[in-house]
Enzyme design. Sequence first.
Site, PDB file in Angstrom:
ATOM      1  N   VAL A   1       1.686   0.713   7.982  1.00 55.15           N
ATOM      2  CA  VAL A   1       2.378  -0.504   8.435  1.00 55.15           C
ATOM      3  C   VAL A   1       1.374  -1.650   8.448  1.00 55.15           C
ATOM      4  O   VAL A   1       0.160  -1.434   8.348  1.00 55.15           O
ATOM      5  CB  VAL A   1       2.995  -0.318   9.842  1.00 55.15           C
ATOM      6  CG1 VAL A   1       4.017   0.803   9.825  1.00 55.15           C
ATOM      7  CG2 VAL A   1       1.917  -0.039  10.875  1.00 55.15           C
TER       8      VAL A   1
ATOM      9  N   GLU B   1      -7.358   2.689   2.573  1.00 52.61           N
ATOM     10  CA  GLU B   1      -7.017   2.481   1.164  1.00 52.61           C
ATOM     11  C   GLU B   1      -7.880   1.366   0.579  1.00 52.61           C
ATOM     12  O   GLU B   1      -8.033   0.320   1.185  1.00 52.61           O
ATOM     13  CB  GLU B   1      -5.523   2.122   1.050  1.00 52.61           C
ATOM     14  CG  GLU B   1      -5.049   1.988  -0.365  1.00 52.61           C
ATOM     15  CD  GLU B   1      -5.481   3.159  -1.243  1.00 52.61           C
ATOM     16  OE1 GLU B   1      -5.135   4.304  -0.941  1.00 52.61           O
ATOM     17  OE2 GLU B   1      -6.199   2.919  -2.232  1.00 52.61           O
TER      18      GLU B   1
ATOM     19  N   CYS C   1      -6.018  -9.198   2.952  1.00 49.76           N
ATOM     20  CA  CYS C   1      -7.023  -8.349   3.615  1.00 49.76           C
ATOM     21  C   CYS C   1      -8.301  -9.051   4.059  1.00 49.76           C
ATOM     22  O   CYS C   1      -8.709  -8.900   5.212  1.00 49.76           O
ATOM     23  CB  CYS C   1      -7.390  -7.197   2.688  1.00 49.76           C
ATOM     24  SG  CYS C   1      -6.021  -6.087   2.394  1.00 49.76           S
TER      25      CYS C   1
ATOM     26  N   ARG D   1     -10.370 -21.789 -11.100  1.00 53.70           N
ATOM     27  CA  ARG D   1     -10.604 -20.378 -11.432  1.00 53.70           C
ATOM     28  C   ARG D   1     -11.490 -20.197 -12.650  1.00 53.70           C
ATOM     29  O   ARG D   1     -11.642 -19.075 -13.149  1.00 53.70           O
ATOM     30  CB  ARG D   1      -9.244 -19.697 -11.696  1.00 53.70           C
ATOM     31  CG  ARG D   1      -8.349 -19.620 -10.479  1.00 53.70           C
ATOM     32  CD  ARG D   1      -8.902 -18.643  -9.463  1.00 53.70           C
ATOM     33  NE  ARG D   1      -8.008 -18.488  -8.338  1.00 53.70           N
ATOM     34  CZ  ARG D   1      -8.141 -17.518  -7.436  1.00 53.70           C
ATOM     35  NH1 ARG D   1      -9.122 -16.662  -7.515  1.00 53.70           N
ATOM     36  NH2 ARG D   1      -7.320 -17.442  -6.430  1.00 53.70           N
TER      37      ARG D   1
ATOM     38  N   LEU E   1     -17.434  -7.298   0.154  1.00 48.71           N
ATOM     39  CA  LEU E   1     -16.821  -7.884  -1.057  1.00 48.71           C
ATOM     40  C   LEU E   1     -16.590  -9.382  -0.865  1.00 48.71           C
ATOM     41  O   LEU E   1     -16.919 -10.195  -1.733  1.00 48.71           O
ATOM     42  CB  LEU E   1     -15.490  -7.179  -1.363  1.00 48.71           C
ATOM     43  CG  LEU E   1     -15.603  -5.755  -1.911  1.00 48.71           C
ATOM     44  CD1 LEU E   1     -14.250  -5.050  -1.880  1.00 48.71           C
ATOM     45  CD2 LEU E   1     -16.152  -5.774  -3.337  1.00 48.71           C
TER      46      LEU E   1
ATOM     47  N   GLU F   1      -4.743  -5.374  -5.255  1.00 44.45           N
ATOM     48  CA  GLU F   1      -3.457  -5.738  -5.869  1.00 44.45           C
ATOM     49  C   GLU F   1      -3.694  -6.225  -7.293  1.00 44.45           C
ATOM     50  O   GLU F   1      -4.744  -6.784  -7.610  1.00 44.45           O
ATOM     51  CB  GLU F   1      -2.753  -6.783  -5.018  1.00 44.45           C
ATOM     52  CG  GLU F   1      -2.237  -6.161  -3.737  1.00 44.45           C
ATOM     53  CD  GLU F   1      -1.594  -7.163  -2.793  1.00 44.45           C
ATOM     54  OE1 GLU F   1      -1.036  -8.157  -3.273  1.00 44.45           O
ATOM     55  OE2 GLU F   1      -1.679  -6.938  -1.583  1.00 44.45           O
TER      56      GLU F   1
ATOM     57  N   LYS G   1      -4.054 -14.040  -6.697  1.00 47.45           N
ATOM     58  CA  LYS G   1      -4.825 -13.638  -7.883  1.00 47.45           C
ATOM     59  C   LYS G   1      -3.820 -13.321  -8.979  1.00 47.45           C
ATOM     60  O   LYS G   1      -2.613 -13.267  -8.705  1.00 47.45           O
ATOM     61  CB  LYS G   1      -5.727 -12.438  -7.586  1.00 47.45           C
ATOM     62  CG  LYS G   1      -4.955 -11.178  -7.202  1.00 47.45           C
ATOM     63  CD  LYS G   1      -5.852 -10.045  -6.745  1.00 47.45           C
ATOM     64  CE  LYS G   1      -6.476  -9.286  -7.890  1.00 47.45           C
ATOM     65  NZ  LYS G   1      -6.989  -7.956  -7.469  1.00 47.45           N
TER      66      LYS G   1
ATOM     67  N   VAL H   1       0.832  -1.204   0.000  1.00 50.46           N
ATOM     68  CA  VAL H   1       0.000   0.000   0.000  1.00 50.46           C
ATOM     69  C   VAL H   1       0.869   1.258   0.000  1.00 50.46           C
ATOM     70  O   VAL H   1       0.725   2.128  -0.860  1.00 50.46           O
ATOM     71  CB  VAL H   1      -0.952   0.002   1.228  1.00 50.46           C
ATOM     72  CG1 VAL H   1      -1.615   1.350   1.404  1.00 50.46           C
ATOM     73  CG2 VAL H   1      -2.017  -1.067   1.030  1.00 50.46           C
TER      74      VAL H   1
END
EC number: 1.1.1.22
Length: 480
Positions: free
Chosen positions: A86, A157, A272, A447, A223, A161, A335, A12
């Site tokens: 951090v 944020e 995340c 996938r 999400l 990615e 991903k 980030v």
Amino acid sequence: MVKICCIGAGYVGGPTMAVIALKCPKIEVVVVDISVPRINAWNSDQLPIYEPGLEDVVKQCRGKNLFFSTDVEKHVSEADIVFVSVNTPTKTRGLGAGKAADLTYWESAARMIADVSKSDKIVVEKSTVPVKTAEAIEKILTHNSKGINFQILSNPEFLAEGTAIKDLFKPDRVLIGGRETPEGFKAVKALKDVYAHWVPEENILTTNLWSAELSKLAANAFLAQRISSVNAMSALCEATGADVSQVSYAVGTDSRIGPKFLNASVGFGGSCFQKDILNLVYICECNGLPEVAEYWKQVIKINDYQKNRFVNRVVASMFNTVANKKVAILGFAFKKDTGDTRETPAIDVCKGLLGDKAQLSIYDPQVTEDQIQRDLTMNKFDWDHPLHLQPMSPSTVKQVSVVWDAYKATKDAHAVCILTEWDEFKTLDFQRIYDNMQKPAFIFDGRNVINVDKLREIGFIVYSIGKPLDAWLKDMPAVA
Ligand code: NAD
Ligand code: UDX
């Protein structure tokens, strides 16, 4: 001239600050980190993270108004605005272990800011933190502040990615939370002015501190919930003959639902989603809301179920054992378009197959052998601590080999598992792969990137998440 310092040169801090520097040529931006190798990499031609478009942005401003340094204290003390980006991993021990956010790194950054500051500063929470963290940070800063005025802002944020630069150039929104006091409003305005260099004003949202902090956890939970919802449907599709892609399309064309983020997969990964939902669950429990906590816990449970289900499907299809069989793993990153492996579903799938004594041959275009070995030997949640705190030479898993070519990985294999949706996997020469594999040749697509019909024509036994099953798979024991 405003000087910005960002503590934490990670996924980030690095890209976000590079874009601020590019869009605000009159602002000096210094990204600092305690990790010497990371800063050295940012100052070299081999950046520490792979992100499309990042190198170009860094090259345009590095040495002009963008700098990377390990001299943390100097640059913090000189800055007007200090971003703190951090890591905030899941606690691995003590109170709240396995759920609560570990704020050790954040707290030590805040204490350092308080120690070295000689002038007023705006301190911006860029890391994802539990709601009400700003209150704790405020206490640390004001307790040691020697009369210095600190304004804390929450500016979470939302970049993803693999598309970080695109997301930063054109964010859906920038969110800034601050204290509802004259000083708070002034600080919010100062940060708004930075983003206003390239983000339209209507896309810069301002809220109170707690709403901004909680919105970040809520957005990630929503999400991830969409993915667990579609993944839950994928299991039902397989049981009934429905096709999850058709179901997703039909559901997503409802404008109230929308088409994005409805791809069934082997499970969501990344640094995340799991961490932030666990954190949300912990906050709900601490606030006496066990029903709400239980609701969000299900999102993680379905994700774990989906990864297990995939492993069970592989093993059950191959006569209930993969012992000593070569299984090719195509894709290890969480991903496509990133080399990041944090919480990648590939870790759990590989561990599951290794548990059944498979021999794995792994290929990913962006992940190194060292990283894969480290991931397969590390304890859960240890990954999210800075690289320099991780074991340098981990023990290796002997049943695993890492190769730099999909054809090498699949040669003489009994089965292929696709675990990351890299574009190059769509155009592989599957006839060549089939010819070089043991028969019957199995392919398990986690996938939904391959053309199922074409591969069945070649002769593969094909499993693709949420798609109607091959006759072969239907005859095998039920998978739960
Ligand atoms: P990261 O691990 O890539 O980077 C964090 C960096 O902080 C490391 O390089 C570490 O060495 C450094 N650091 C730790 N303590 C320090 C200290 N006291 N002083 C100086 N440097 C220190 O993490 P990341 O992926 O960039 O995530 C950072 C935060 O942003 C987390 O809270 C995360 O939840 C959040 N976030 C991440 C993403 C993402 O896509 N990765 C997106 C949105 C938000
Ligand atoms: C996420 C959020 O999207 C971002 O806003 C936040 O700032 C950080 O966390 P990231 O984890 O980088 O970003 O990637 P994302 O695109 O959200 O994908 C997360 C995981 O979900 C990946 O493993 C991805 O493959 C999976 N996924 C995503 C699906 O399985 N299906 C989908 O439809 C979308």
